[in-house]
Design a protein around this motif. Structure first.
Motif, PDB file in Angstrom:
ATOM      1  N   ARG A 214      40.231 -48.883 -11.169  1.00  0.00           N
ATOM      2  CA  ARG A 214      40.711 -49.157 -12.515  1.00  0.00           C
ATOM      3  C   ARG A 214      39.559 -49.461 -13.469  1.00  0.00           C
ATOM      4  O   ARG A 214      39.580 -49.073 -14.637  1.00  0.00           O
ATOM      5  CB  ARG A 214      41.726 -50.307 -12.476  1.00  0.00           C
ATOM      6  N   TRP A 215      38.543 -50.173 -12.978  1.00  0.00           N
ATOM      7  CA  TRP A 215      37.374 -50.444 -13.814  1.00  0.00           C
ATOM      8  C   TRP A 215      36.599 -49.159 -14.084  1.00  0.00           C
ATOM      9  O   TRP A 215      36.142 -48.921 -15.210  1.00  0.00           O
ATOM     10  CB  TRP A 215      36.478 -51.475 -13.128  1.00  0.00           C
ATOM     11  N   LEU A 216      36.456 -48.312 -13.067  1.00  0.00           N
ATOM     12  CA  LEU A 216      35.722 -47.057 -13.229  1.00  0.00           C
ATOM     13  C   LEU A 216      36.425 -46.105 -14.182  1.00  0.00           C
ATOM     14  O   LEU A 216      35.789 -45.480 -15.039  1.00  0.00           O
ATOM     15  CB  LEU A 216      35.528 -46.391 -11.861  1.00  0.00           C
ATOM     16  N   VAL A 217      37.745 -45.977 -14.062  1.00  0.00           N
ATOM     17  CA  VAL A 217      38.493 -45.108 -14.979  1.00  0.00           C
ATOM     18  C   VAL A 217      38.340 -45.610 -16.409  1.00  0.00           C
ATOM     19  O   VAL A 217      38.208 -44.817 -17.354  1.00  0.00           O
ATOM     20  CB  VAL A 217      39.979 -45.038 -14.574  1.00  0.00           C
ATOM     21  N   GLY A 218      38.312 -46.909 -16.602  1.00  0.00           N
ATOM     22  CA  GLY A 218      38.134 -47.471 -17.929  1.00  0.00           C
ATOM     23  C   GLY A 218      36.785 -47.172 -18.534  1.00  0.00           C
ATOM     24  O   GLY A 218      36.597 -47.284 -19.749  1.00  0.00           O
ATOM     25  N   ARG A 219      35.808 -46.773 -17.685  1.00  0.00           N
ATOM     26  CA  ARG A 219      34.475 -46.381 -18.149  1.00  0.00           C
ATOM     27  C   ARG A 219      34.281 -44.875 -18.105  1.00  0.00           C
ATOM     28  O   ARG A 219      33.162 -44.378 -18.080  1.00  0.00           O
ATOM     29  CB  ARG A 219      33.386 -47.051 -17.306  1.00  0.00           C
ATOM     30  N   ASP A 220      35.396 -44.135 -18.064  1.00  0.00           N
ATOM     31  CA  ASP A 220      35.378 -42.665 -18.041  1.00  0.00           C
ATOM     32  C   ASP A 220      34.608 -42.131 -16.834  1.00  0.00           C
ATOM     33  O   ASP A 220      33.896 -41.127 -16.921  1.00  0.00           O
ATOM     34  CB  ASP A 220      34.765 -42.111 -19.336  1.00  0.00           C
ATOM     35  N   ARG A 221      34.789 -42.765 -15.701  1.00  0.00           N
ATOM     36  CA  ARG A 221      34.121 -42.341 -14.461  1.00  0.00           C
ATOM     37  C   ARG A 221      35.192 -42.026 -13.417  1.00  0.00           C
ATOM     38  O   ARG A 221      35.250 -42.620 -12.344  1.00  0.00           O
ATOM     39  CB  ARG A 221      33.166 -43.433 -13.972  1.00  0.00           C
ATOM     40  N   SER A 222      36.037 -41.070 -13.755  1.00  0.00           N
ATOM     41  CA  SER A 222      37.171 -40.751 -12.880  1.00  0.00           C
ATOM     42  C   SER A 222      36.735 -40.175 -11.543  1.00  0.00           C
ATOM     43  O   SER A 222      37.387 -40.399 -10.518  1.00  0.00           O
ATOM     44  CB  SER A 222      38.113 -39.774 -13.591  1.00  0.00           C
ATOM     45  N   ASP A 223      35.638 -39.409 -11.519  1.00  0.00           N
ATOM     46  CA  ASP A 223      35.157 -38.856 -10.251  1.00  0.00           C
ATOM     47  C   ASP A 223      34.733 -39.976  -9.300  1.00  0.00           C
ATOM     48  O   ASP A 223      35.056 -39.950  -8.104  1.00  0.00           O
ATOM     49  CB  ASP A 223      33.985 -37.897 -10.496  1.00  0.00           C
ATOM     50  N   ALA A 224      34.013 -40.958  -9.829  1.00  0.00           N
ATOM     51  CA  ALA A 224      33.618 -42.097  -8.999  1.00  0.00           C
ATOM     52  C   ALA A 224      34.839 -42.901  -8.571  1.00  0.00           C
ATOM     53  O   ALA A 224      34.912 -43.397  -7.435  1.00  0.00           O
ATOM     54  CB  ALA A 224      32.639 -42.988  -9.768  1.00  0.00           C
ATOM     55  N   ALA A 225      35.827 -43.009  -9.463  1.00  0.00           N
ATOM     56  CA  ALA A 225      37.051 -43.725  -9.118  1.00  0.00           C
ATOM     57  C   ALA A 225      37.773 -43.040  -7.971  1.00  0.00           C
ATOM     58  O   ALA A 225      38.282 -43.696  -7.054  1.00  0.00           O
ATOM     59  CB  ALA A 225      37.966 -43.814 -10.337  1.00  0.00           C
ATOM     60  N   ARG A 226      37.823 -41.701  -7.996  1.00  0.00           N
ATOM     61  CA  ARG A 226      38.460 -40.958  -6.915  1.00  0.00           C
ATOM     62  C   ARG A 226      37.736 -41.189  -5.590  1.00  0.00           C
ATOM     63  O   ARG A 226      38.357 -41.395  -4.549  1.00  0.00           O
ATOM     64  CB  ARG A 226      38.486 -39.462  -7.244  1.00  0.00           C
ATOM     65  N   ARG A 227      36.410 -41.157  -5.626  1.00  0.00           N
ATOM     66  CA  ARG A 227      35.639 -41.352  -4.388  1.00  0.00           C
ATOM     67  C   ARG A 227      35.883 -42.741  -3.810  1.00  0.00           C
ATOM     68  O   ARG A 227      36.104 -42.893  -2.596  1.00  0.00           O
ATOM     69  CB  ARG A 227      34.141 -41.163  -4.665  1.00  0.00           C
ATOM     70  N   ASP A 228      35.854 -43.773  -4.666  1.00  0.00           N
ATOM     71  CA  ASP A 228      36.040 -45.125  -4.152  1.00  0.00           C
ATOM     72  C   ASP A 228      37.484 -45.376  -3.734  1.00  0.00           C
ATOM     73  O   ASP A 228      37.737 -46.111  -2.768  1.00  0.00           O
ATOM     74  CB  ASP A 228      35.608 -46.152  -5.201  1.00  0.00           C
ATOM     75  N   LEU A 229      38.439 -44.772  -4.431  1.00  0.00           N
ATOM     76  CA  LEU A 229      39.830 -44.911  -4.027  1.00  0.00           C
ATOM     77  C   LEU A 229      40.070 -44.257  -2.673  1.00  0.00           C
ATOM     78  O   LEU A 229      40.797 -44.796  -1.826  1.00  0.00           O
ATOM     79  CB  LEU A 229      40.755 -44.307  -5.085  1.00  0.00           C
TER      80      LEU A 229
END
Length: 478
Positions: A214-229
C-alpha cells in the motif's frame, strides 16, 4: 466527486476478505509472511520486556539510588514520555521513509536505549536513557501494527496483528521471570541490558523484510508492490485483484482535498477516530499498566512478603501471555467488538471485589491469596479482551489518506493514557488507599464497556478497503 460517489468505487462487502476462490488462496499463510509476522512480534516482545522489566527492577533501583515515591514514579514513567514522542514521530517516519525502514530505525534505538539504561550511573541519567528507549517503544507501537495489517490477507489480519499483542505479553512474562527467579543472580543493570540481544536480532532481520504494498502503490511503484506482495502470498493468489483494490483506494486518496493530521477532522473520518482513540485510551485506563509496573510495590504495601510479591508478577505475566494468545486464536472468528463486550464485565467485577477486600481489611499479610486471585482474574479478563483488540482496531479503522496520522494519534493516546496512570498510581494510592484505587479502576472498566457498546462497530472479516468504504458511505457504526 462526492464522498458517497467515491465510496461506490470502493469494495464494501466481505467478499474482498476471502469469500471467493481467489480469496481463499489469500487467506492462507505463506512461509515468508510467517517470518514477517515473527519479526513484528520480536518488536512487540521488546516493547513488553522494556516496559515490564521496571516492575521487578524498581525495588533494587530504589534501594541503590535512594528514591522516594515521586522519583519511583518518574523512573517508571520515563519510558512512557519517550513513547509519546516516538508514537508522534512514527507516523511521519512511516510515511516519509516507508514501513520497513522505520522498523530498522526503531530497532537501532532499542539497542542504544537498552545499553544506555543498563550503564546509567545515576537516577537522572537512567530516566534520560529510558526516555530514549521509549522512543523505540512508541514508534514500534505505531509502525508495527500498521505494517502487519497492510501485509496480511483480510481474513487473517486479526491473527497477524494480534501476534504483536501476544509478543508484548511474552515480553512482560520474560521480564517478570527474570525479575522473580534471577533476582539473586542478576543486578537490575543486567535485567535491563538483557534486551540488547533481541534488539540486535530485530535490527538484522529488518533488512530482508518486504515493504508495504500500500505504501509502494502510493508512491507510484506498482511493480515493486507486486513483487513484495508476491513474497507474502502463497502460489495461486490473484495478485491482480488485490493490487487493483489497493490502486483504486490509492487513486481516491490521492484526490482527497485533506490528508494527514487535518484529515482526521473530516466528518466522514470522525467515527473511526472516536472509536479507535476511545479503545486506545481504555486499554490503559482500565488498569493493566498499574498491575504491570507496580504490582510488587502494591503487594508489599498490603503486607505481602517481597519474594511472594515478585513471584506474583510472574503469574500475572503468564496469564497475560496466555490470554493474548487465546485472543489471537479467536479474534477473527469472535470479532473485536464481541470479545471486548464479553470480557470487560469480568474485569470490572474482579477489581470491585479486590477493592472491597482491601478497603474493609478482609485480606492482606498472611491472607494474601484472595488478593492474588482477584489480580489474576482481572488479568484474565482484561488481557483476553480489550488488550487483544487495542492495537488491532487502530491499525484497521483509519482510511489510507490519514492512516499514518491516525495510528500516530492512536499510539499517542495509548502512551498518554499510560503516562497518566503510571505517573499518578502511587500518588492515588497515597490519597485513596489501595482499595480505593481498585474501585476507581473497576468503574473505568464499566465505562469502557459502555463506550464499546455505543461507539465501536465490528471490523472482523472486512478488508481495509471495505472498512474505508463503510466510512465514506456512512455505515461505519455498531
Amino acid at each position: 466527486m462526492s464522498a458517497r460517489a467515491e465510496a461506490s468505487r470502493l469494495p464494501t462487502t466481505v467478499e474482498v476478505a476471502g469469500a471467493t476462490e481467489g480469496g481463499r488462496a489469500r487467506a492462507r499463510f505463506s512461509p515468508f509472511l510467517i517470518f514477517v509476522v515473527g519479526v513484528g512480534a520480536l518488536a512487540g516482545f521488546l516493547y513488553g520486556y522494556d516496559t515490564g522489566i521496571i516492575s521487578g527492577a524498581l525495588l533494587a533501583i530504589r534501594d541503590e539510588f535512594g528514591l522516594d515515591h515521586r522519583m519511583q514514579e518518574m523512573t517508571a514513567a520515563a519510558i512512557l514520555v519517550g513513547a509519546i514522542g516516538g508514537s508522534l514521530a512514527g507516523g511521519w517516519l512511516t510515511e516519509r521513509v516507508g514501513r520497513r525502514r522505520t522498523l530498522t530505525v526503531l530497532a537501532t534505538v532499542y539497542v542504544v536505549g537498552a545499553l544506555a539504561s543498563s550503564l546509567a550511573p545515576s537516577a537522572g541519567l537512567l530516566i534520560a536513557a529510558r526516555i530514549v528507549l521509549g522512543l523505540a517503544v512508541g514508534a514500534s507501537s505505531q509502525a508495527v501494527p500498521v505494517y502487519l495489517a497492510e501485509l496480511a490477507p483480510a481474513n487473517r489480519r486479526g491473527r497477524c496483528v494480534t501476534m504483536f499483542n501476544v509478543a508484548i505479553g511474552l515480553g512482560i512474562l520474560s521480564a517478570n521471570l527474570v525479575a522473580s527467579e534471577f533476582r539473586e543472580m542478576l543486578s537490575w543493570r543486567w535485567m535491563i541490558g538483557a534486551a540488547i540481544l533481541p534488539a540486535a536480532i530485530l535490527c538484522a532481520c529488518t533488512f530482508v523484510l518486504p515493504e508495504s504494498p500500500r505504501w509502494l502503490v502510493g508512491r507510484d511503484r506498482s511493480d515493486a508492490a507486486r513483487r513484495d506482495l508476491a513474497r507474502v502470498r502463497p502460489p495461486g493468489t490473484d495478485l491482480d485483484r488485490e493490487l487493483g483494490e489497493i490502486e483504486r483506494v490509492v487513486e481516491v486518496e490521492k484526490s482527497a482535498p485533506v490528508k494527514g493530521w487535518r484529515g482526521l477532522a473530516q466528518g466522514w473520518v470522525r467515527p473511526a477516530v472516536l472509536a479507535a482513540l476511545g479503545i486506545a485510551a481504555f486499554t490503559q485506563l482500565t488498569g493493566i499498566e498499574m498491575m504491570i509496573y507496580y504490582a510488587p510495590t502494591l503487594l508489599t504495601g498490603v503486607g505481602v512478603d517481597h519474594a511472594t510479591a515478585l513471584r506474583s508478577t510472574l503469574w500475572l505475566g503468564l496469564v497475560y501471555a496466555v490470554m493474548t494468545a487465546i485472543g489471537l486464536a479467536i479474534v477473527d472468528r469472535v470479532g473485536r467488538r464481541n470479545l471486548s463486550l464479553f470480557m470487560l464485565p469480568g474485569a470490572a467485577l474482579s477489581l470491585f471485589l479486590l477493592g472491597g477486600l482491601l478497603t474493609f481489611g478482609l485480606a492482606g499479610g498472611d491472607r494474601s491469596w484472595p488478593i492474588l486471585a482477584c489480580l489474576l482474574a482481572f488479568m484474565f479478563f482484561n488481557a483476553g479482551g480489550i488488550q487483544v483488540v487495542g492495537w488491532l482496531s487502530g491499525s484497521e479503522m483509519y482510511p489510507l489518506s490519514v492512516r499514518a496520522a491516525g495510528t500516530s494519534a492512536q499510539a499517542t493516546m495509548v502512551w498518554g493514557s499510560n503516562l497518566v496512570v503510571t505517573a499518578s498510581a502511587l500518588t492515588l494510592v497515597d490519597a485513596l488507599g489501595t482499595g480505593g484505587v481498585m474501585l476507581l479502576y473497576g468503574a473505568l472498566n464499566v465505562a469502557a464497556f459502555l463506550f464499546v457498546l455505543r461507539f465501536v462497530p465490528e471490523t472482523a472479516g472486512r478488508s481495509l478497503e471495505a472498512i474505508e468504504g463503510a466510512l465514506r458511505d456512512g455505515t461505519f457504526r455498531p
